[in-house]
Design an enzyme around this catalytic site. Structure first.
Site, short mmCIF file in Angstrom:
data_model
loop_
_atom_site.label_atom_id
_atom_site.label_comp_id
_atom_site.label_asym_id
_atom_site.label_seq_id
_atom_site.Cartn_x
_atom_site.Cartn_y
_atom_site.Cartn_z
N LYS A 14 39.81 38.10 36.94
CA LYS A 14 40.37 39.11 36.03
C LYS A 14 40.43 38.54 34.62
O LYS A 14 41.03 37.49 34.40
CB LYS A 14 41.76 39.50 36.53
CG LYS A 14 42.45 40.55 35.68
CD LYS A 14 43.72 41.05 36.34
CE LYS A 14 44.43 42.10 35.53
NZ LYS A 14 45.62 42.63 36.21
N ASP A 64 54.52 48.30 38.22
CA ASP A 64 53.43 49.22 37.90
C ASP A 64 52.75 49.67 39.20
O ASP A 64 51.54 49.78 39.29
CB ASP A 64 52.43 48.54 36.97
CG ASP A 64 51.41 49.50 36.35
OD1 ASP A 64 51.68 50.72 36.32
OD2 ASP A 64 50.35 49.04 35.91
N1 LIG Z 1 41.90 41.04 43.85
C1 LIG Z 1 41.13 42.11 43.74
N2 LIG Z 1 40.32 42.52 44.74
C2 LIG Z 1 39.56 43.62 44.59
N3 LIG Z 1 39.50 44.38 43.48
C3 LIG Z 1 40.28 44.04 42.45
C4 LIG Z 1 41.14 42.90 42.51
N4 LIG Z 1 41.80 42.79 41.35
C5 LIG Z 1 41.38 43.82 40.60
N5 LIG Z 1 40.48 44.58 41.24
C6 LIG Z 1 39.80 45.78 40.70
O1 LIG Z 1 39.88 45.77 39.29
C7 LIG Z 1 40.66 46.86 38.79
C8 LIG Z 1 41.54 46.42 37.64
O2 LIG Z 1 42.42 45.40 38.07
P1 LIG Z 1 43.97 45.42 37.74
O3 LIG Z 1 44.53 44.13 38.21
O4 LIG Z 1 44.60 46.66 38.28
O5 LIG Z 1 43.92 45.43 36.16
P2 LIG Z 1 44.68 46.32 35.06
O6 LIG Z 1 45.93 45.58 34.73
O7 LIG Z 1 43.75 46.30 33.89
O8 LIG Z 1 44.94 47.68 35.63
C9 LIG Z 1 41.45 47.32 40.00
O9 LIG Z 1 41.81 48.66 39.90
C10 LIG Z 1 40.47 47.04 41.14
O10 LIG Z 1 39.48 48.02 41.24
MG LIG Z 2 45.71 48.18 37.47
#
Ligand SMILES: Nc1ncnc2c1ncn2[C@@H]1O[C@H](COP(=O)(O)OP(=O)(O)O)[C@@H](O)[C@H]1O
Ligand SMILES: [Mg+2]
Length: 294
Positions: free
Chosen positions: A121, A227
Site C-alpha cells: 500500500k 472507517d
Molecule cells: N491486504 C489486502 N489484500 C487485498 N486487497 C487489498 C489489501 N489492502 C488493500 N487492498 C485493496 O486496495 C484497496 C485500497 O486499500 P485501502 O487499505 O482500503 O486504502 P484506502 O485507505 O485508500 O481506502 C482496497 O479497497 C482493496 O481493494
Molecule cells: Mg479503504
C-alpha cells in the site's frame, strides 16, 4: 509501475541525490541546490550532474523562481526510494499489478524472493486533496510546514503499527510484513471488497464473523477501526475475509471511542440490512461489547 522500472536504471549516486532532497524537505518544500550538495556530501559538479539526471528521469520538480533555485521530490521519486529500501531489506523482490485504488492510496501486489504474494500500500495523501489530512490531525499536531512526504510516512507507520498490535489476536486482519516511508507491505487476500459482490453465500455468517472480530479487537486489542464498512472488507470466493485499512483506527480509551465504535457498527449493520435483509441493532451490539467479555 514506473518507479519500479526506473529503479533498475538509476545509479546509487542518483539515489543519494534524491535522499539528500528528501532530508531537505523536512524543512521546506523546495530544497536549495547548496543544501542538496551539503546533505549529499558531493562536490557541486557531481551534485549538478546528478540533479540533471534525475530531473530528466522526471523524479524531481524545479521551482519556478529564478533566484534561489530549488528542487522537490515528486511522488514517483518517493515511491522509488521506498521500493528500493524494501527490496534492499529483502521484504519484497518484485512488484505486481495494481490491485486496488483507495481514497488515499494505491495498492499493488508484490512478491518476495520465495514467491509469497503480499499487498503493497502506497499512501498518496495531501497532493490532490488536503481534506484527508484532517483525519491525521492528532498525528500532525499544529505544525505549519507539513509536507505530503511526512504525512504519508506517518500514515504508513500508523497503519503498520495498528496491524502489528492486532495481528497477535489471530483474526482476519492483514499480517504486517514491513514498511518504509509511505509504503506498507502486508498479507494479501485475493478477492474483492464486500461492496462489489452482487451476492454472497452466507451473509449472516459473514456479518456475525465481522462483528465478533471487531468486538475481539476492541476488547483485547483496545482498538477501534474508525472507517469500517463494505469498502474495507475484502472477501474471496472461499468466504475468507480480511478487514483492511486501519489508518483511522483509534485506541479504545479515545474520548470519542464509543461514538466511533457505534458509527463503525452502524455502517456494517446498514450495509447488511439494505443488501441482505439482516436485521440487527447497532446500539445493542455496541452495548454487548461493554458487557459480555469474549
Ligand atoms: N491486504 C489486502 N489484500 C487485498 N486487497 C487489498 C489489501 N489492502 C488493500 N487492498 C485493496 O486496495 C484497496 C485500497 O486499500 P485501502 O487499505 O482500503 O486504502 P484506502 O485507505 O485508500 O481506502 C482496497 O479497497 C482493496 O481493494
Ligand atoms: Mg479503504
Amino acid at each position: 509501475m514506473e518507479a519500479a522500472r526506473l529503479l533498475t536504471k538509476l545509479e546509487k549516486e542518483d539515489l543519494r541525490i534524491l535522499m539528500a532532497i528528501e532530508i531537505g524537505m523536512k524543512r521546506s518544500e523546495f530544497v536549495k541546490v547548496n543544501d542538496i550538495r551539503f546533505y549529499s556530501r558531493y562536490p557541486i559538479e557531481e551534485t549538478l550532474y546528478r540533479l540533471n539526471r534525475v530531473h530528466k528521469y522526471d523524479l524531481i520538480i524545479r521551482n519556478s523562481s529564478k533566484h534561489d533555485l530549488g528542487y522537490t521530490l515528486n511522488s514517483k521519486a518517493y515511491d522509488l526510494l521506498a521500493l528500493r529500501a524494501l527490496v534492499e531489506k529483502g521484504t519484497i523482490a518484485q512488484l505486481g499489478p495494481l490491485i486496488g485504488k483507495g481514497k488515499e492510496s494505491d495498492v499493488f501486489s508484490c512478491m518476495d524472493d520465495k514467491e509469497n504474494i503480499f499487498a503493497l500500500k502506497l499512501y498518496r495523501m495531501g497532493r490532490t486533496s488536503f481534506k484527508n489530512i484532517k483525519k491525521l490531525r492528532d498525528l500532525i499536531g499544529e505544525r505549519t510546514h507539513m509536507s505530503w512526504l511526512y504525512v504519508n510516512r506517518l500514515a504508513a507507520k500508523k497503519e503498520y503499527e495498528a496491524l502489528r498490535s492486532i495481528y497477535e489476536l489471530n483474526l482476519n486482519t492483514p499480517k504486517p510484513i514491513g514498511y518504509n516511508r509511505h509504503a506498507v507491505v502486508m498479507e494479501y487476500l485475493r478477492g474483492k471488497e464486500l461492496v462489489y459482490y452482487s451476492d454472497i453465500d452466507d451473509p449472516r455468517y459473514i456479518f456475525d464473523k465481522i462483528i465478533s472480530q471487531i468486538k475481539h479487537i476492541y476488547q483485547k486489542g483496545n482498538l477501534i477501526h474508525g472507517d469500517l464498512g463494505e469498502f474495507n472488507i475484502v472477501l474471496d470466493q472461499q468466504g475468507n475475509i480480511l478487514i483492511i485499512d486501519w489508518l483511522q483506527s483509534v485506541p479504545s480509551d479515545h474520548p470519542n471511542a464509543r461514538l466511533l465504535l457505534l458509527r463503525d457498527i452502524q455502517n456494517l449493520c446498514n450495509f447488511f440490512r439494505k443488501k441482505y435483509r439482516i436485521i440487527s441493532n447497532p446500539d445493542d451490539i455496541v452495548k454487548s461489547f461493554f458487557t459480555n467479555k469474549t
